[in-house]
Design an enzyme around this catalytic site. Structure first.
Site, PDB file in Angstrom:
ATOM      1  CE1 TYR A 127      -3.204  -2.724  -0.392  1.00  0.00           C
ATOM      2  CE2 TYR A 127      -4.504  -1.564   1.228  1.00  0.00           C
ATOM      3  CZ  TYR A 127      -4.384  -2.554   0.278  1.00  0.00           C
ATOM      4  OH  TYR A 127      -5.449  -3.357  -0.013  1.00  0.00           O
ATOM      5  CE  LYS A 174       1.425 -18.444  -0.978  1.00  0.00           C
ATOM      6  NZ  LYS A 174       0.626 -19.657  -0.721  1.00  0.00           N
ATOM      7  CG  ASP A 207      -2.456 -19.828   0.438  1.00  0.00           C
ATOM      8  OD1 ASP A 207      -1.828 -19.709   1.510  1.00  0.00           O
ATOM      9  OD2 ASP A 207      -2.012 -20.472  -0.529  1.00  0.00           O
ATOM     10  CG  ASP A 231      -7.678  -3.664   2.877  1.00  0.00           C
ATOM     11  OD1 ASP A 231      -8.711  -3.558   3.575  1.00  0.00           O
ATOM     12  OD2 ASP A 231      -7.493  -3.001   1.831  1.00  0.00           O
ATOM     13  CG  ASP A 235     -13.094  -5.772   3.518  1.00  0.00           C
ATOM     14  OD1 ASP A 235     -12.752  -5.104   4.514  1.00  0.00           O
ATOM     15  OD2 ASP A 235     -13.471  -5.255   2.447  1.00  0.00           O
TER      16      ASP A 235
HETATM   17 MG    MG Z   1     -10.548  -2.593   2.890  1.00  0.00          MG
END
Ligand code: MG
Ligand code: NAI
Length: 335
Positions: A127, A174, A207, A231, A235
């Site tokens: 980000y 990962k 994953d 992030d 969600d």
């Molecule tokens: Mg978000």
């Protein structure tokens, strides 16, 4: 987060923003006012309406109010959200993004025992949005992982676990593919874990974690991970426990903290007084805990739990027909 009361009086920056941000903020403050804590609210403008009125979506004056306060309550911004909330996080160097995922009754949660916290690194990873196009058909995005930022967030997660009687921290990465960057994250995770021998640890690939959140969500306590993974998983977490009207969050820096619902300004229902105020209220509960006002936080949290358990006064998103302020009044009456 602090574990004991830090002050007798607090200055709180209140930034309601746009749309239902203003409505849910009024509801949360209605309950906060009944808690017998000395709050001095200083209101700041930000968002679409502010942009129209002042020419800026985030005036310096608002940043100054946040800077000078003990904590900030933020409602929601509209189209200008990226220029408001992302800029505040950067300006105030709020490195930790906390999103609790908790099952409340009557909210269509996948399981009743879900109660975990995602601790997301907020300043680096993918980000930083450092992208470059080499040709019309190829682009590269840099993903930055530094010891400084990752050690800070991992230590924050363990300290949070310790202070809040959580028994386990799960590191998510990962490292099998991203051997250098996530390999470093994984190494630091186990280095920091040694400082907290009383806390159990485990690490999973991201994953697999996405699957375990569905197959055994009850097994998680604290998840700590890098920016993008956090992030996405948060969600997924919101989806586990019944949606946007219920999910609060905190952004924490060295000397600034901001508490906000995860939802936006909801233009489709704004102005009707029917938004669910619980996400904003739970954000206020997180603020109280941050300030060390744990007794007040428990009262507020339990009152919300009671209102959800009774299921008499709920907003439309939870199948009821109550208004935002009717829910606020009901929570207040249950303090
Ligand atoms: Mg978000
Ligand atoms: P949204 O979260 O505003 O709404 C998504 C859906 O959930 C809508 O149908 C809305 O009615 C419903 N919803 C959201 N919160 C609710 C609540 N408390 N009670 C009942 N229903 C609720 O997201 P959307 O529609 O993608 O974005 C709308 C605006 O909000 C956009 O301008 C966007 O930029 C902004 N936004 C701002 C954020 C922030 O300030 N942190 C975060 C997300 C979006």
């Amino acid at each position: 987060m602090s574990t004991s009361k830090t002050k007798d009086k607090y200055q709180i920056a209140v930034v309601p923003g746009d749309g239902i941000g203003k409505e849910v903020m009024e509801a949360a403050i209605h309950v906060l006012d009944a808690l017998d804590i000395d709050f001095d609210y200083v209101y700041g403008q930000a968002g679409d309406e502010c942009l129209e009125k002042t020419g800026s979506a985030l005036p310096d004056e608002t940043l100054e109010i946040i800077r000078n306060s003990d904590a900030c309550l933020f409602g929601a911004a509209g189209e200008s959200a990226a220029d408001v909330i992302v800029k505040i996080r950067q300006e105030m160097r709020m490195f930790a993004n906390l999103r609790p995922v908790k099952a409340y009754p009557n909210t269509n949660s996948l399981s009743d025992d879900i109660d975990f916290m995602i601790v997301r690194e907020n300043t680096e990873g993918l980000y930083i949005a450092n992208e470059e196009s080499y040709t019309d058909d190829g682009a590269v995005a840099k993903r930055i992982i530094t010891r400084e930022a990752e050690e800070r967030i991992i230590d924050y997660a363990f300290k949070y676990a310790k202070d809040n009687n959580k028994s386990k921290v799960t590191g998510v990465h990962k490292a099998n593919v991203l051997k250098k960057s996530d390999g470093l994250f994984k190494d630091i995770f186990y280095e920091v874990a040694e400082r907290y021998p009383e806390i159990a640890t485990e690490d999973y690939y991201v994953d697999a974690t996405a699957m375990y959140l569905i197959t055994k969500p009850e097994s998680f306590d604290i998840i700590v991970t890098t920016n993008l993974f956090g992030d996405i998983l948060s969600d997924e977490g919101a989806g586990l426990v019944g949606g946007l009207g219920l999910i609060p969050s905190a952004n924490i820096g060295e000397d600034a903290a901001l508490f906000e619902p995860v939802h936006g300004s909801a233009p489709d229902i704004a102005g009707q007084g029917i938004a669910n105020p619980i996400a904003m209220m739970l954000s206020a509960v997180m603020m109280l805990r941050h300030l060390g006002e744990n007794e007040a936080a428990d009262r507020f949290d339990n009152a919300i739990l009671k209102v959800l358990s009774d299921a008499n006064i709920l907003t439309g998103d939870l199948g009821g027909s109550a208004t935002t302020m009717e829910v606020a009044e009901e929570v207040k009456n249950n303090l």
